[in-house]
Design a protein around this motif. Structure first.
Motif, PDB file in Angstrom:
ATOM      1  N   LEU A   1       0.830  -1.199   0.000  1.00  0.00           N
ATOM      2  CA  LEU A   1       0.000   0.000   0.000  1.00  0.00           C
ATOM      3  C   LEU A   1       0.867   1.254   0.000  1.00  0.00           C
ATOM      4  CD1 LEU A   1      -2.896   1.150   0.191  1.00  0.00           C
ATOM      5  CD2 LEU A   1      -2.717   0.890   2.662  1.00  0.00           C
ATOM      6  N   LEU A   2       1.880   1.283   0.860  1.00  0.00           N
ATOM      7  CA  LEU A   2       2.763   2.450   0.939  1.00  0.00           C
ATOM      8  C   LEU A   2       3.579   2.631  -0.338  1.00  0.00           C
ATOM      9  CD1 LEU A   2       3.970   2.230   4.649  1.00  0.00           C
ATOM     10  CD2 LEU A   2       2.225   3.757   3.683  1.00  0.00           C
ATOM     11  N   ALA A   3       3.990   1.535  -0.957  1.00  0.00           N
ATOM     12  CA  ALA A   3       4.741   1.635  -2.217  1.00  0.00           C
ATOM     13  C   ALA A   3       3.885   2.298  -3.293  1.00  0.00           C
ATOM     14  CB  ALA A   3       5.201   0.255  -2.673  1.00  0.00           C
ATOM     15  N   THR A   4       2.633   1.899  -3.373  1.00  0.00           N
ATOM     16  CA  THR A   4       1.712   2.501  -4.350  1.00  0.00           C
ATOM     17  C   THR A   4       1.485   3.971  -4.033  1.00  0.00           C
ATOM     18  OG1 THR A   4       0.601   0.395  -4.712  1.00  0.00           O
ATOM     19  CG2 THR A   4      -0.629   2.381  -5.301  1.00  0.00           C
ATOM     20  N   MET A   5       1.286   4.279  -2.760  1.00  0.00           N
ATOM     21  CA  MET A   5       1.044   5.669  -2.358  1.00  0.00           C
ATOM     22  C   MET A   5       2.260   6.540  -2.619  1.00  0.00           C
ATOM     23  SD  MET A   5      -1.150   5.093   1.121  1.00  0.00           S
ATOM     24  CE  MET A   5      -1.519   6.847   1.340  1.00  0.00           C
ATOM     25  N   GLU A   6       3.447   5.991  -2.388  1.00  0.00           N
ATOM     26  CA  GLU A   6       4.672   6.757  -2.647  1.00  0.00           C
ATOM     27  C   GLU A   6       4.805   7.023  -4.149  1.00  0.00           C
ATOM     28  OE1 GLU A   6       9.130   6.815  -0.865  1.00  0.00           O
ATOM     29  OE2 GLU A   6       8.386   4.864  -1.525  1.00  0.00           O
ATOM     30  N   ARG A   7       4.540   6.011  -4.951  1.00  0.00           N
ATOM     31  CA  ARG A   7       4.595   6.155  -6.412  1.00  0.00           C
ATOM     32  C   ARG A   7       3.611   7.222  -6.897  1.00  0.00           C
ATOM     33  NH1 ARG A   7       1.925   1.659  -8.592  1.00  0.00           N
ATOM     34  NH2 ARG A   7       0.185   3.103  -8.747  1.00  0.00           N
ATOM     35  N   ASP A   8       2.435   7.283  -6.247  1.00  0.00           N
ATOM     36  CA  ASP A   8       1.396   8.248  -6.632  1.00  0.00           C
ATOM     37  C   ASP A   8       1.587   9.622  -5.986  1.00  0.00           C
ATOM     38  OD1 ASP A   8       0.284   6.239  -8.161  1.00  0.00           O
ATOM     39  OD2 ASP A   8      -1.318   5.779  -6.724  1.00  0.00           O
ATOM     40  N   GLY A   9       2.644   9.790  -5.204  1.00  0.00           N
ATOM     41  CA  GLY A   9       2.942  11.090  -4.612  1.00  0.00           C
ATOM     42  C   GLY A   9       2.104  11.441  -3.399  1.00  0.00           C
ATOM     43  N   LEU A  10       1.505  10.435  -2.729  1.00  0.00           N
ATOM     44  CA  LEU A  10       0.655  10.707  -1.573  1.00  0.00           C
ATOM     45  C   LEU A  10       1.394  10.652  -0.243  1.00  0.00           C
ATOM     46  CD1 LEU A  10      -2.487   8.701  -2.699  1.00  0.00           C
ATOM     47  CD2 LEU A  10      -2.132  11.186  -2.766  1.00  0.00           C
ATOM     48  N   ILE A  11       2.465   9.893  -0.185  1.00  0.00           N
ATOM     49  CA  ILE A  11       3.270   9.822   1.047  1.00  0.00           C
ATOM     50  C   ILE A  11       4.748   9.893   0.680  1.00  0.00           C
ATOM     51  CG2 ILE A  11       1.593   8.499   2.403  1.00  0.00           C
ATOM     52  CD1 ILE A  11       4.486   6.495   1.482  1.00  0.00           C
ATOM     53  N   VAL A  12       5.553  10.138   1.709  1.00  0.00           N
ATOM     54  CA  VAL A  12       7.007  10.118   1.567  1.00  0.00           C
ATOM     55  C   VAL A  12       7.520   9.162   2.633  1.00  0.00           C
ATOM     56  CG1 VAL A  12       9.130  11.477   1.767  1.00  0.00           C
ATOM     57  CG2 VAL A  12       7.072  12.499   0.734  1.00  0.00           C
ATOM     58  N   ARG A  13       8.397   8.257   2.220  1.00  0.00           N
ATOM     59  CA  ARG A  13       9.081   7.389   3.187  1.00  0.00           C
ATOM     60  C   ARG A  13      10.522   7.871   3.267  1.00  0.00           C
ATOM     61  NH1 ARG A  13       7.388   1.292   1.486  1.00  0.00           N
ATOM     62  NH2 ARG A  13       7.713   2.102  -0.608  1.00  0.00           N
ATOM     63  N   ARG A  14      11.006   7.974   4.507  1.00  0.00           N
ATOM     64  CA  ARG A  14      12.365   8.461   4.704  1.00  0.00           C
ATOM     65  C   ARG A  14      12.980   7.715   5.884  1.00  0.00           C
ATOM     66  NH1 ARG A  14      10.353  14.209   7.256  1.00  0.00           N
ATOM     67  NH2 ARG A  14       9.972  13.391   9.340  1.00  0.00           N
ATOM     68  N   PRO A  15      14.317   7.744   5.970  1.00  0.00           N
ATOM     69  CA  PRO A  15      14.970   7.105   7.125  1.00  0.00           C
ATOM     70  C   PRO A  15      14.553   7.797   8.418  1.00  0.00           C
ATOM     71  CG  PRO A  15      16.564   7.622   5.408  1.00  0.00           C
ATOM     72  CD  PRO A  15      15.277   8.276   5.018  1.00  0.00           C
ATOM     73  N   GLY A  16      14.470   7.020   9.479  1.00  0.00           N
ATOM     74  CA  GLY A  16      14.077   7.566  10.774  1.00  0.00           C
ATOM     75  C   GLY A  16      15.061   8.595  11.284  1.00  0.00           C
ATOM     76  N   ALA A  17      14.553   9.566  12.010  1.00  0.00           N
ATOM     77  CA  ALA A  17      15.411  10.621  12.557  1.00  0.00           C
ATOM     78  C   ALA A  17      16.324  10.068  13.642  1.00  0.00           C
ATOM     79  CB  ALA A  17      14.547  11.753  13.104  1.00  0.00           C
ATOM     80  N   ALA A  18      15.799   9.208  14.497  1.00  0.00           N
ATOM     81  CA  ALA A  18      16.580   8.661  15.607  1.00  0.00           C
ATOM     82  C   ALA A  18      17.391   7.445  15.192  1.00  0.00           C
ATOM     83  CB  ALA A  18      15.658   8.301  16.766  1.00  0.00           C
ATOM     84  N   ASP A  19      16.857   6.633  14.311  1.00  0.00           N
ATOM     85  CA  ASP A  19      17.517   5.406  13.872  1.00  0.00           C
ATOM     86  C   ASP A  19      17.342   5.310  12.365  1.00  0.00           C
ATOM     87  OD1 ASP A  19      18.350   2.851  13.231  1.00  0.00           O
ATOM     88  OD2 ASP A  19      17.238   1.868  14.847  1.00  0.00           O
ATOM     89  N   ARG A  20      18.409   5.540  11.637  1.00  0.00           N
ATOM     90  CA  ARG A  20      18.318   5.605  10.175  1.00  0.00           C
ATOM     91  C   ARG A  20      17.981   4.256   9.541  1.00  0.00           C
ATOM     92  NH1 ARG A  20      18.728  10.286   8.245  1.00  0.00           N
ATOM     93  NH2 ARG A  20      19.510   9.744   6.205  1.00  0.00           N
ATOM     94  N   ARG A  21      17.989   3.180  10.346  1.00  0.00           N
ATOM     95  CA  ARG A  21      17.570   1.872   9.816  1.00  0.00           C
ATOM     96  C   ARG A  21      16.050   1.758   9.789  1.00  0.00           C
ATOM     97  NH1 ARG A  21      20.583  -1.665  14.047  1.00  0.00           N
ATOM     98  NH2 ARG A  21      19.815   0.109  15.214  1.00  0.00           N
ATOM     99  N   GLN A  22      15.394   2.607  10.555  1.00  0.00           N
ATOM    100  CA  GLN A  22      13.936   2.615  10.596  1.00  0.00           C
ATOM    101  C   GLN A  22      13.397   3.489   9.461  1.00  0.00           C
ATOM    102  OE1 GLN A  22      12.099   0.825  12.855  1.00  0.00           O
ATOM    103  NE2 GLN A  22      14.082  -0.019  13.454  1.00  0.00           N
ATOM    104  N   VAL A  23      12.119   3.303   9.148  1.00  0.00           N
ATOM    105  CA  VAL A  23      11.469   4.101   8.100  1.00  0.00           C
ATOM    106  C   VAL A  23      10.362   4.919   8.741  1.00  0.00           C
ATOM    107  CG1 VAL A  23      10.079   4.000   5.989  1.00  0.00           C
ATOM    108  CG2 VAL A  23      11.996   2.423   6.301  1.00  0.00           C
ATOM    109  N   GLU A  24      10.294   6.174   8.347  1.00  0.00           N
ATOM    110  CA  GLU A  24       9.210   7.057   8.768  1.00  0.00           C
ATOM    111  C   GLU A  24       8.336   7.346   7.550  1.00  0.00           C
ATOM    112  OE1 GLU A  24      11.498   9.692  12.184  1.00  0.00           O
ATOM    113  OE2 GLU A  24      11.269  10.540  10.182  1.00  0.00           O
ATOM    114  N   VAL A  25       7.057   7.472   7.793  1.00  0.00           N
ATOM    115  CA  VAL A  25       6.102   7.777   6.727  1.00  0.00           C
ATOM    116  C   VAL A  25       5.416   9.095   7.070  1.00  0.00           C
ATOM    117  CG1 VAL A  25       4.068   6.984   5.465  1.00  0.00           C
ATOM    118  CG2 VAL A  25       5.702   5.307   6.376  1.00  0.00           C
ATOM    119  N   ILE A  26       5.355   9.978   6.090  1.00  0.00           N
ATOM    120  CA  ILE A  26       4.627  11.231   6.259  1.00  0.00           C
ATOM    121  C   ILE A  26       3.736  11.433   5.031  1.00  0.00           C
ATOM    122  CG2 ILE A  26       6.378  12.339   7.700  1.00  0.00           C
ATOM    123  CD1 ILE A  26       7.276  13.902   5.222  1.00  0.00           C
ATOM    124  N   ALA A  27       2.637  12.136   5.223  1.00  0.00           N
ATOM    125  CA  ALA A  27       1.773  12.489   4.099  1.00  0.00           C
ATOM    126  C   ALA A  27       2.465  13.581   3.293  1.00  0.00           C
ATOM    127  CB  ALA A  27       0.419  12.967   4.600  1.00  0.00           C
TER     128      ALA A  27
END
Length: 158
Positions: free
Chosen positions: A68-94
């Motif tokens: 779901l997130l991959a599709t949303m990222e492709r469609d420009g609805l969300i951004v996935r980025r490395p976590g601020a505290a732990d760069r191995r984690q992923v953060e999702v924002i609209a």
């Protein structure tokens, strides 16, 4: 007094569809699937969530949320980025575009419902207004019952 559950259930979907289609048409908004709408609603402006937190909140499997997130990222609805505290984690924002869609939708939907409500009698408007808290609690009860039983939310609803 009992609730006419069948009548209420039969009324909810047509009301929702009428509102969505009318507002989308008026505002020239994209047709975003329900599952994506639920994700974005959980990411209001300034909110960051992990994919696992979103999966838990929505009752989805890890693989379903990943797709779901991959599709949303492709469609420009969300951004996935490395976590601020732990760069191995992923953060999702609209994305700003998604937040704009929702701001426009919410504003237009409120105006559209207000216009439709103005065609009702004062007593009918008062009855709807008085029912809102109970309807909110009903929505919460429906969501918690579904989640408690381990039934994941559907990917999208027609």
């Amino acid at each position: 007094m009992t609730v006419d559950a069948a009548r209420l259930a039969a009324l909810i979907s047509p009301l929702r569809r009428a509102l969505l289609s009318s507002v989308r048409e008026r505002e020239n908004l994209p047709d975003i699937p329900d599952a994506q709408i639920e994700v974005i609603r959980r990411l209001p402006r300034g909110t960051v969530a992990s994919p696992s937190a979103l999966a838990d909140a929505l009752g989805l499997s890890r693989s379903a949320i990943s797709n779901l997130l991959a599709t949303m990222e492709r469609d420009g609805l969300i951004v996935r980025r490395p976590g601020a505290a732990d760069r191995r984690q992923v953060e999702v924002i609209a994305s700003p575009a998604a937040l704009d869609y929702f701001d426009r939708y919410d504003s237009a939907a409120a105006a559209f419902v207000g216009q439709a409500a103005a065609t009702l009698t004062a007593d009918e408007r008062a009855a709807i207004d008085a029912a809102l808290p109970a309807l909110e609690r009903l929505g919460d009860a429906l969501s918690s019952t579904r989640h408690d039983r381990g039934h994941p939310r559907p990917e999208a609803t027609p």
